[in-house]
Enzyme design. Structure first.
Site, PDB file in Angstrom:
ATOM      1  N   ARG A  26       0.818  -1.221   0.000  1.00  0.00           N
ATOM      2  CA  ARG A  26       0.000   0.000   0.000  1.00  0.00           C
ATOM      3  C   ARG A  26       0.851   1.270   0.000  1.00  0.00           C
ATOM      4  NH1 ARG A  26      -5.220  -1.635   1.543  1.00  0.00           N
ATOM      5  NH2 ARG A  26      -5.856   0.322   0.647  1.00  0.00           N
ATOM      6  N   ARG A  30      -2.285   6.791   0.633  1.00  0.00           N
ATOM      7  CA  ARG A  30      -2.840   7.703   1.639  1.00  0.00           C
ATOM      8  C   ARG A  30      -1.913   8.398   2.627  1.00  0.00           C
ATOM      9  NH1 ARG A  30      -5.419   2.561   4.606  1.00  0.00           N
ATOM     10  NH2 ARG A  30      -3.510   1.401   4.317  1.00  0.00           N
ATOM     11  N   ARG A  39      -6.551  13.536  -4.073  1.00  0.00           N
ATOM     12  CA  ARG A  39      -7.803  13.002  -3.556  1.00  0.00           C
ATOM     13  C   ARG A  39      -8.880  14.093  -3.478  1.00  0.00           C
ATOM     14  NH1 ARG A  39      -7.123   9.227   1.586  1.00  0.00           N
ATOM     15  NH2 ARG A  39      -6.785  11.173   2.668  1.00  0.00           N
ATOM     16  N   ASP A  75      -7.125  -1.149  -7.253  1.00  0.00           N
ATOM     17  CA  ASP A  75      -7.663  -1.766  -6.043  1.00  0.00           C
ATOM     18  C   ASP A  75      -8.109  -3.189  -6.365  1.00  0.00           C
ATOM     19  OD1 ASP A  75      -8.417  -0.817  -3.161  1.00  0.00           O
ATOM     20  OD2 ASP A  75      -9.989  -2.192  -3.783  1.00  0.00           O
ATOM     21  N   TYR A 152     -15.793  -9.403   0.512  1.00  0.00           N
ATOM     22  CA  TYR A 152     -16.434  -8.104   0.245  1.00  0.00           C
ATOM     23  C   TYR A 152     -17.728  -8.283  -0.551  1.00  0.00           C
ATOM     24  CZ  TYR A 152     -12.274  -5.862   2.067  1.00  0.00           C
ATOM     25  OH  TYR A 152     -11.263  -5.451   2.896  1.00  0.00           O
TER      26      TYR A 152
END
Ligand code: CP3
Length: 342
Positions: A26, A30, A39, A75, A152
């Site tokens: 990752r 972020r 973003r 993703d 998910y």
């Protein structure tokens, strides 16, 4: 094109290296101020679907943190989306699927997509990234493992336990297997497309593999991962990361993957013993340790490399980097690996 830095590929081929390669799960995202700025302007899936943005985000950690590999910005949930399920990403909350799969009838809403049509934007992003990287470091492609995607698709949102997904497997096993096979077939096509578009290695993320018992992990996860690795292993080096599934390191090693990712709940010695001495291991710095003071990070990184050894090892975190990690702490992690002397 010739790679200027092929440490990762050498480690994946079990070749001798002067120091281990380093990247962070990752890493594109972020915690980086430049990403946070993007973003504000574009939604999450806009960022994934616009090759110029995905390329820019993918390369940020290469230029700003100095990692030895890039991982394409995308993703794991783009696959359920391509299969026909609606997937949203709620700011600060994570994934949300408004119409999850609950029974056999719901499978009718899914299709096996033409990956060039529905996921062509990922291939375009890989091609543009590969060109922009210009051989600086290898480019990693990825996909979610079928079990983690089922989590998910059935639960409809993130969860610490995914009990609805687990119950789905135990109450409707035939439907679960049908769904897992559909995901597997799509994922094989998807990863082959990523390789054609320029991915130098691929990683399969089974983030929720450790929620299953060893017997259920074999039935609902590994059986499908095995198909994916078999289909790809002669085409591209593969990395398999099943978080929490240390109990399956021996059977994961037997899939033919080039490397196994491990989390921080298993020691290097245990992992080497369970996985066998031939395979490359990747991990396993506790991501929360990146919040410790920089000298502490450096000390712990050296300890980690000493216990894994320099060969057949890829320095990484044991799971994704946390959003609140200061960039200079991430850089200290990477620098400490680069400075490692035998
Ligand atoms: O590694 C990289 O930097 C490449 C990009 C990447 C993303 N997601 C971007 C992203 C990768 C490899 C993933 C994989 C992923 N996505 C996994 C497996 C790895 C893991 O951490 O276990 C999972 C389970 C997901 C599903 C997902 N996507 C969640 C749970 C979330 C929200 C919470 C979170 O982790 O941020 C996302 C959104 C997401 N995917 C973001 C990024 C940068 C954050 C969105 C944002 O704030 O911009």
């Amino acid at each position: 094109m010739e790679l200027k830095n092929d440490l990762l590929l050498k480690a994946l081929r079990q070749e001798k290296v002067e120091r281990p390669p380093v990247w962070m799960m990752r890493q594109a995202g972020r915690y980086l101020p430049d990403y946070i700025r993007l973003r504000e302007k574009y939604s999450f899936f806009e960022r994934c679907q616009t090759p110029e943005l995905a390329t820019e985000i993918t390369i940020q950690p290469v230029e700003q943190v100095g990692v030895d590999a890039a991982i394409i910005f995308s993703d794991i949930l783009v696959v359920p989306q391509a299969m026909g399920l609606e997937v949203e990403l709620l700011e600060g909350k994570g994934p949300f699927l408004p119409d999850p799969i609950k029974n056999i009838n719901d499978l009718k809403r899914l299709r096996k997509p033409d990956v060039n049509e529905s996921l062509g934007y990922v291939f375009d992003a890989l091609k543009l990234t590969k060109k922009t990287l210009d051989g600086r470091v290898p480019l990693i492609g990825f996909a979610g493992a079928p079990w983690t995607l089922l989590c998910y698709m059935v639960q409809g949102k993130g969860s610490k336990t995914f009990d609805e997904a687990r119950a789905f497997c135990f109450t409707q096993p035939e439907t679960a297997h049908q769904l897992l096979q559909m995901i597997t077939d799509t994922t094989i096509e998807y990863l082959r497309g990523q390789v054609r578009a320029g991915a130098d290695a691929v990683q399969v993320f089974d983030s929720w593999g450790g929620l299953l018992s060893p017997v259920d992990f074999e039935e609902f996860s590994l059986r499908y991962i095995r198909q994916i690795i078999s289909a790809l292993k002669d085409v591209v080096p593969t990395i398999l990361f099943a978080k929490g599934a240390w109990f399956a390191l021996d059977s994961m090693s037997a899939t033919g993957a080039n490397a196994l990712g491990i989390d921080w709940c298993v020691t290097a010695q245990q992992a080497r013993k369970f996985a066998g001495n031939e395979i490359t291991l990747q991990g396993n710095f506790d991501p929360a340790r990146l919040l410790a003071p920089v000298p502490e990070i450096r000390k712990e990184v050296k300890k980690m490399i000493s216990s894994f050894g320099v060969d057949r090892y890829i320095a990484n975190l044991g799971h994704g980097i946390l959003p609140n990690v200061p960039v200079d702490h991430a850089r200290a992690f990477v620098d400490a690996v680069k400075e490692y002397k035998i």
